[in-house]
Design a protein around this motif. Structure first.
Motif, PDB file in Angstrom:
ATOM      1  N   ALA A 161     -10.666  -4.634 -14.830  1.00  0.00           N
ATOM      2  CA  ALA A 161      -9.804  -3.450 -14.881  1.00  0.00           C
ATOM      3  C   ALA A 161     -10.540  -2.302 -14.220  1.00  0.00           C
ATOM      4  CB  ALA A 161      -9.449  -3.098 -16.318  1.00  0.00           C
ATOM      5  N   GLU A 162      -9.784  -1.413 -13.599  1.00  0.00           N
ATOM      6  CA  GLU A 162     -10.406  -0.238 -12.996  1.00  0.00           C
ATOM      7  C   GLU A 162      -9.493   0.961 -13.152  1.00  0.00           C
ATOM      8  OE1 GLU A 162     -10.095   0.058  -8.393  1.00  0.00           O
ATOM      9  OE2 GLU A 162     -10.269  -2.088  -8.834  1.00  0.00           O
ATOM     10  N   GLY A 163     -10.095   2.138 -13.023  1.00  0.00           N
ATOM     11  CA  GLY A 163      -9.332   3.364 -13.166  1.00  0.00           C
ATOM     12  C   GLY A 163     -10.072   4.520 -12.526  1.00  0.00           C
ATOM     13  N   TYR A 164      -9.376   5.637 -12.448  1.00  0.00           N
ATOM     14  CA  TYR A 164      -9.934   6.855 -11.837  1.00  0.00           C
ATOM     15  C   TYR A 164     -10.289   7.839 -12.943  1.00  0.00           C
ATOM     16  CZ  TYR A 164     -10.274  11.172  -9.185  1.00  0.00           C
ATOM     17  OH  TYR A 164     -10.713  12.351  -8.647  1.00  0.00           O
ATOM     18  N   ILE A 165     -11.464   8.439 -12.838  1.00  0.00           N
ATOM     19  CA  ILE A 165     -11.906   9.463 -13.782  1.00  0.00           C
ATOM     20  C   ILE A 165     -12.139  10.744 -12.994  1.00  0.00           C
ATOM     21  CG2 ILE A 165     -13.686  10.139 -15.443  1.00  0.00           C
ATOM     22  CD1 ILE A 165     -14.275   7.143 -15.805  1.00  0.00           C
ATOM     23  N   ASP A 166     -11.539  11.829 -13.443  1.00  0.00           N
ATOM     24  CA  ASP A 166     -11.698  13.119 -12.771  1.00  0.00           C
ATOM     25  C   ASP A 166     -12.995  13.783 -13.232  1.00  0.00           C
ATOM     26  OD1 ASP A 166     -11.232  15.308 -11.192  1.00  0.00           O
ATOM     27  OD2 ASP A 166      -9.846  16.253 -12.604  1.00  0.00           O
ATOM     28  N   ALA A 167     -14.099  13.169 -12.847  1.00  0.00           N
ATOM     29  CA  ALA A 167     -15.439  13.659 -13.168  1.00  0.00           C
ATOM     30  C   ALA A 167     -16.380  13.115 -12.092  1.00  0.00           C
ATOM     31  CB  ALA A 167     -15.872  13.191 -14.551  1.00  0.00           C
ATOM     32  N   PRO A 168     -17.464  13.826 -11.812  1.00  0.00           N
ATOM     33  CA  PRO A 168     -18.390  13.353 -10.778  1.00  0.00           C
ATOM     34  C   PRO A 168     -19.072  12.041 -11.174  1.00  0.00           C
ATOM     35  CG  PRO A 168     -19.245  15.336 -11.857  1.00  0.00           C
ATOM     36  CD  PRO A 168     -17.874  15.090 -12.404  1.00  0.00           C
ATOM     37  N   PRO A 169     -19.400  11.210 -10.186  1.00  0.00           N
ATOM     38  CA  PRO A 169     -20.020   9.903 -10.467  1.00  0.00           C
ATOM     39  C   PRO A 169     -21.297  10.000 -11.293  1.00  0.00           C
ATOM     40  CG  PRO A 169     -19.446  10.072  -8.145  1.00  0.00           C
ATOM     41  CD  PRO A 169     -19.187  11.412  -8.749  1.00  0.00           C
ATOM     42  N   GLU A 170     -22.084  11.039 -11.101  1.00  0.00           N
ATOM     43  CA  GLU A 170     -23.339  11.165 -11.857  1.00  0.00           C
ATOM     44  C   GLU A 170     -23.059  11.228 -13.359  1.00  0.00           C
ATOM     45  OE1 GLU A 170     -22.430  13.374  -9.392  1.00  0.00           O
ATOM     46  OE2 GLU A 170     -23.606  12.414  -7.809  1.00  0.00           O
ATOM     47  N   GLY A 171     -22.055  12.012 -13.744  1.00  0.00           N
ATOM     48  CA  GLY A 171     -21.711  12.124 -15.162  1.00  0.00           C
ATOM     49  C   GLY A 171     -21.110  10.849 -15.706  1.00  0.00           C
ATOM     50  N   VAL A 172     -20.252  10.227 -14.915  1.00  0.00           N
ATOM     51  CA  VAL A 172     -19.630   8.965 -15.338  1.00  0.00           C
ATOM     52  C   VAL A 172     -20.699   7.902 -15.524  1.00  0.00           C
ATOM     53  CG1 VAL A 172     -18.082   7.094 -14.630  1.00  0.00           C
ATOM     54  CG2 VAL A 172     -17.408   9.492 -14.262  1.00  0.00           C
ATOM     55  N   TRP A 173     -21.620   7.808 -14.557  1.00  0.00           N
ATOM     56  CA  TRP A 173     -22.632   6.756 -14.647  1.00  0.00           C
ATOM     57  C   TRP A 173     -23.628   7.029 -15.769  1.00  0.00           C
ATOM     58  CZ3 TRP A 173     -21.796   2.134 -13.686  1.00  0.00           C
ATOM     59  CH2 TRP A 173     -22.822   1.200 -13.778  1.00  0.00           C
ATOM     60  N   ALA A 174     -23.885   8.294 -16.065  1.00  0.00           N
ATOM     61  CA  ALA A 174     -24.778   8.605 -17.183  1.00  0.00           C
ATOM     62  C   ALA A 174     -24.212   8.028 -18.483  1.00  0.00           C
ATOM     63  CB  ALA A 174     -24.976  10.109 -17.307  1.00  0.00           C
ATOM     64  N   VAL A 175     -22.912   8.078 -18.649  1.00  0.00           N
ATOM     65  CA  VAL A 175     -22.275   7.511 -19.840  1.00  0.00           C
ATOM     66  C   VAL A 175     -22.297   5.985 -19.757  1.00  0.00           C
ATOM     67  CG1 VAL A 175     -20.128   7.324 -21.156  1.00  0.00           C
ATOM     68  CG2 VAL A 175     -20.818   9.538 -20.190  1.00  0.00           C
ATOM     69  N   ALA A 176     -21.863   5.427 -18.648  1.00  0.00           N
ATOM     70  CA  ALA A 176     -21.773   3.972 -18.504  1.00  0.00           C
ATOM     71  C   ALA A 176     -23.134   3.299 -18.646  1.00  0.00           C
ATOM     72  CB  ALA A 176     -21.148   3.619 -17.156  1.00  0.00           C
ATOM     73  N   ALA A 177     -24.171   3.914 -18.096  1.00  0.00           N
ATOM     74  CA  ALA A 177     -25.507   3.313 -18.122  1.00  0.00           C
ATOM     75  C   ALA A 177     -26.171   3.406 -19.486  1.00  0.00           C
ATOM     76  CB  ALA A 177     -26.392   3.971 -17.056  1.00  0.00           C
ATOM     77  N   ASP A 178     -25.588   4.130 -20.413  1.00  0.00           N
ATOM     78  CA  ASP A 178     -26.097   4.209 -21.775  1.00  0.00           C
ATOM     79  C   ASP A 178     -25.624   2.961 -22.531  1.00  0.00           C
ATOM     80  OD1 ASP A 178     -26.901   4.828 -24.339  1.00  0.00           O
ATOM     81  OD2 ASP A 178     -25.508   6.514 -24.578  1.00  0.00           O
ATOM     82  N   LEU A 179     -26.159   1.818 -22.151  1.00  0.00           N
ATOM     83  CA  LEU A 179     -25.696   0.536 -22.690  1.00  0.00           C
ATOM     84  C   LEU A 179     -25.854   0.454 -24.202  1.00  0.00           C
ATOM     85  CD1 LEU A 179     -27.159  -1.859 -19.970  1.00  0.00           C
ATOM     86  CD2 LEU A 179     -24.853  -0.869 -20.093  1.00  0.00           C
ATOM     87  N   GLU A 180     -26.987   0.892 -24.717  1.00  0.00           N
ATOM     88  CA  GLU A 180     -27.213   0.809 -26.158  1.00  0.00           C
ATOM     89  C   GLU A 180     -26.249   1.709 -26.929  1.00  0.00           C
ATOM     90  OE1 GLU A 180     -31.433   1.706 -26.307  1.00  0.00           O
ATOM     91  OE2 GLU A 180     -31.887  -0.437 -26.500  1.00  0.00           O
ATOM     92  N   GLY A 181     -25.923   2.853 -26.365  1.00  0.00           N
ATOM     93  CA  GLY A 181     -25.044   3.786 -27.050  1.00  0.00           C
ATOM     94  C   GLY A 181     -23.568   3.508 -26.863  1.00  0.00           C
ATOM     95  N   GLU A 182     -23.184   2.991 -25.702  1.00  0.00           N
ATOM     96  CA  GLU A 182     -21.760   2.856 -25.379  1.00  0.00           C
ATOM     97  C   GLU A 182     -21.163   1.469 -25.599  1.00  0.00           C
ATOM     98  OE1 GLU A 182     -19.530   5.225 -24.764  1.00  0.00           O
ATOM     99  OE2 GLU A 182     -21.141   6.647 -25.098  1.00  0.00           O
ATOM    100  N   LEU A 183     -21.892   0.409 -25.298  1.00  0.00           N
ATOM    101  CA  LEU A 183     -21.295  -0.935 -25.409  1.00  0.00           C
ATOM    102  C   LEU A 183     -20.728  -1.235 -26.803  1.00  0.00           C
ATOM    103  CD1 LEU A 183     -23.431  -3.285 -23.151  1.00  0.00           C
ATOM    104  CD2 LEU A 183     -21.137  -2.386 -22.759  1.00  0.00           C
ATOM    105  N   PRO A 184     -21.407  -0.834 -27.881  1.00  0.00           N
ATOM    106  CA  PRO A 184     -20.801  -1.099 -29.196  1.00  0.00           C
ATOM    107  C   PRO A 184     -19.467  -0.375 -29.406  1.00  0.00           C
ATOM    108  CG  PRO A 184     -23.148  -0.712 -29.428  1.00  0.00           C
ATOM    109  CD  PRO A 184     -22.787  -0.356 -28.006  1.00  0.00           C
ATOM    110  N   HIS A 185     -19.225   0.717 -28.688  1.00  0.00           N
ATOM    111  CA  HIS A 185     -17.944   1.421 -28.790  1.00  0.00           C
ATOM    112  C   HIS A 185     -16.872   0.788 -27.903  1.00  0.00           C
ATOM    113  CE1 HIS A 185     -19.625   4.669 -31.137  1.00  0.00           C
ATOM    114  NE2 HIS A 185     -20.629   4.722 -30.284  1.00  0.00           N
ATOM    115  N   LEU A 186     -17.308   0.120 -26.853  1.00  0.00           N
ATOM    116  CA  LEU A 186     -16.374  -0.389 -25.858  1.00  0.00           C
ATOM    117  C   LEU A 186     -15.999  -1.846 -26.047  1.00  0.00           C
ATOM    118  CD1 LEU A 186     -18.052   1.244 -22.763  1.00  0.00           C
ATOM    119  CD2 LEU A 186     -16.064   2.050 -24.017  1.00  0.00           C
TER     120      LEU A 186
END
Length: 158
Positions: free
Chosen positions: A30-55
């Protein structure tokens, strides 16, 4: 130069993930568009320990246990305590996570003033293929959940 074929090297990370998803048995993409700069988006996505349990509903915790540059090892623990060891490749805009049973990935690229973001989930063994239908069904929910978490976290940074 990496060991990838030249054609794959020329694809941006989202397109690479889309190609990979086409070859994953029982995969969800699945893919989608986020109205935010890639640096901010990737900072969230790359937080694997913090984000994967939520996703990912089947992940209670995801802990990085080894570090060798962009190649990492991780241990995922499910809601009932089952564990899985993962090999992880984590680079800016690209994440690929593989265990003996499942494969997952995320990718992000700049698009206009925002970011195109994609996720992949799939099974690596025939005995889990029946689970694939469930993976596909939750694909839209998972990308929606990630998009919302990224929107909230990047808005809080502004």
């Amino acid at each position: 130069m990496s060991g990838e074929p030249v054609a794959m090297q020329e694809l941006d990370p989202v397109r690479r993930l889309r190609v990979l998803a086409a070859g994953v048995r029982g995969g969800m993409f699945a893919e989608g568009y986020i109205d935010a700069p890639p640096e901010g988006v990737w900072a969230v996505a790359a937080d694997l320990e913090g984000e994967l349990p939520h996703l990912v509903p089947s992940v209670r915790s995801f802990r990085l246990v080894g570090d060798s540059g962009s190649r990492l090892r991780a241990v995922a623990v499910g809601p009932l305590g089952h564990r899985a060891d993962f090999e992880v490749v984590l680079e800016y805009g690209w994440c690929l996570m593989q265990s003996p049973l499942v494969i997952g990935g995320m990718a992000a690229v700049a698009e206009g003033s925002g970011t195109r973001f994609a996720v992949l989930g799939g099974v690596r063994t025939a005995r889990l293929v029946p689970v694939a239908a469930v993976l596909r069904a939750v694909g839209a929910v998972r990308i929606g959940r990630m998009l919302e978490r990224v929107r909230r976290r990047t808005a809080a940074r502004r």
